[in-house]
Design an enzyme around this catalytic site. Structure first.
Site, mmCIF file in Angstrom:
data_model
loop_
_atom_site.group_PDB
_atom_site.id
_atom_site.type_symbol
_atom_site.label_atom_id
_atom_site.label_comp_id
_atom_site.label_asym_id
_atom_site.label_seq_id
_atom_site.Cartn_x
_atom_site.Cartn_y
_atom_site.Cartn_z
ATOM 1 C CB SER A 125 -9.014 59.801 44.372
ATOM 2 O OG SER A 125 -9.913 59.363 43.424
ATOM 3 C CG HIS B 152 -14.326 61.710 43.534
ATOM 4 N ND1 HIS B 152 -13.612 62.623 42.813
ATOM 5 C CD2 HIS B 152 -13.641 60.568 43.463
ATOM 6 C CE1 HIS B 152 -12.530 62.059 42.318
ATOM 7 N NE2 HIS B 152 -12.515 60.806 42.690
ATOM 8 C CG HIS C 141 -13.969 60.096 37.282
ATOM 9 N ND1 HIS C 141 -14.586 60.267 38.493
ATOM 10 C CD2 HIS C 141 -12.648 60.336 37.480
ATOM 11 C CE1 HIS C 141 -13.677 60.617 39.395
ATOM 12 N NE2 HIS C 141 -12.496 60.663 38.812
ATOM 13 C CE1 TYR D 85 -15.360 55.955 37.571
ATOM 14 C CE2 TYR D 85 -13.297 56.807 36.706
ATOM 15 C CZ TYR D 85 -14.154 56.589 37.769
ATOM 16 O OH TYR D 85 -13.817 57.014 39.020
ATOM 17 C CD GLU D 86 -18.512 59.259 38.357
ATOM 18 O OE1 GLU D 86 -19.508 59.459 39.069
ATOM 19 O OE2 GLU D 86 -17.540 60.041 38.326
ATOM 20 C CB ALA E 205 -5.398 59.313 42.868
ATOM 21 C CG MET F 85 -9.117 55.704 35.447
ATOM 22 S SD MET F 85 -10.212 54.627 36.390
ATOM 23 C CE MET F 85 -9.081 53.278 36.799
ATOM 24 C CB SER F 86 -9.437 62.318 36.317
ATOM 25 O OG SER F 86 -8.176 62.517 36.933
ATOM 26 C CG ASN G 211 -1.849 52.543 42.326
ATOM 27 O OD1 ASN G 211 -2.589 53.533 42.403
ATOM 28 N ND2 ASN G 211 -1.658 51.886 41.214
ATOM 29 C CG HIS H 122 -11.265 53.714 44.967
ATOM 30 N ND1 HIS H 122 -10.663 54.652 44.142
ATOM 31 C CD2 HIS H 122 -12.149 54.414 45.719
ATOM 32 C CE1 HIS H 122 -11.170 55.843 44.394
ATOM 33 N NE2 HIS H 122 -12.069 55.729 45.342
#
Ligand code: HPA
Length: 285
Positions: free
Chosen positions: A37, A68, A90, A92-93, A120, A218-219, A242, A254
């Site tokens: 990201s 992305h 990802h 989650y997609e 990230a 998440m990756s 963050n 995001h």
């Protein structure tokens, strides 16, 4: 579905992707890169850049997440031939995990000796600052799945791959040296990979800290597992975009993740360039 070998066609799909890419390559790539990201712009700095949209490569899945873009970028960093994923998909997609790791498996089959993965991530240590860069020393795969679930294809790797040194010690040394020489401070720590797409609850962040993680995202973990299965050396660098949920008294978004990653772009480019060169030279110079 299994075929006569008891495998599921993954290997053949990788071969088809490779067949579509090789005519665009003048020389075989030495090092692979995955850009997370807000970090995709690095690919646009490659020498002799050839961009192949994922849509033109059979079996490459397409990301729908802002930040992305989806291109396989072929080119040069200094004198090193690289292949670079500008954007990733990802779990989650809703993509199957085999699709999530298809890009890195294809890079491995193209012959790279190492893949450097960026992402990230949220930082779990309250004393860290957004924008800090973290060398990943190990991970926790907390997604409750793995790209290796299912029949094992021995042409890719062993049924039970070792993960003792998933993040290559030699490549870690290279990054430490590059950062020191460039005067760029880096943190080190364990990356916890979660499915997402929600950011975590404060209770989950407390749990992750107890488990020994310093960063959460998440990756990465599935890609690293698939690469280690294929015996490719891996290095990973997180941009702490963050502080994780509950550390500060405000919500995460995001846009902030992307902005922080972009703000560190110049340092990231310097680190990646040196890391690529060191990795191509053997990895522990
Ligand atoms: N949590 C999970 N993934 C992330 C975060 C986070 O705080 N920041 C960037 N990716």
């Amino acid at each position: 579905m299994s075929d006569a070998r008891g495998t599921d066609g993954t290997y053949e799909r990788i071969e088809e992707s490779v067949r579509a890419i090789t005519p665009r390559l003048s020389v075989a790539p030495q090092i692979g890169l995955v850009l997370g990201s807000g970090l995709g712009a690095f690919a646009d700095t490659l020498g002799d850049l050839v961009k192949v949209p994922y849509a033109e490569i059979p079996h490459f899945p397409q990301s729908r997440v802002v930040g992305h873009s989806g291109n396989l970028c072929l080119g040069k960093v200094r004198d090193v031939r690289v292949v670079c994923m500008q954007g990733r998909v990802h779990a989650y997609e809703g993509h199957p995990i085999s699709a999530v790791v298809h890009g890195v498996r294809t890079m491995a089959k193209l012959g790279v000796s190492a893949v450097l993965v960026t992402n990230a991530a949220g930082g779990l240590d309250a004393s860290w600052t957004p924008g800090d860069l973290m060398l990943v020393t190990d991970h926790l795969n907390l997604t409750a799945t793995s790209p290796l679930v299912g029949p094992n294809d021995e042409r890719l790797g062993a049924r039970f791959p070792d993960m003792t040194q998933a993040y290559d010690p030699g490549l870690r040394d290279v990054l430490r040296k590059v950062a020191k020489d460039a005067g760029i401070a880096i943190r080190e720590g364990v990356y916890a990979g979660l499915l997402g797409p929600t950011y975590e609850t404060p209770a989950e962040i407390r749990m992750l800290r107890t488990m020994g993680a310093q960063a959460v995202g998440m990756s990465t973990v599935h890609e690293v597992i698939a690469l280690r299965h294929m015996r490719v050396r891996v290095g990973a660098l997180s941009c702490i975009t963050n502080l994780a949920a509950g550390i500060l008294d405000r919500e995460l978004n995001h846009a902030e993740v992307e902005e922080t990653a972009k703000a560190r772009r110049a340092d990231l480019v310097r680190l990646l360039e040196g890391w690529i060169e060191g990795a191509a030279a053997g990895g522990n110079s």
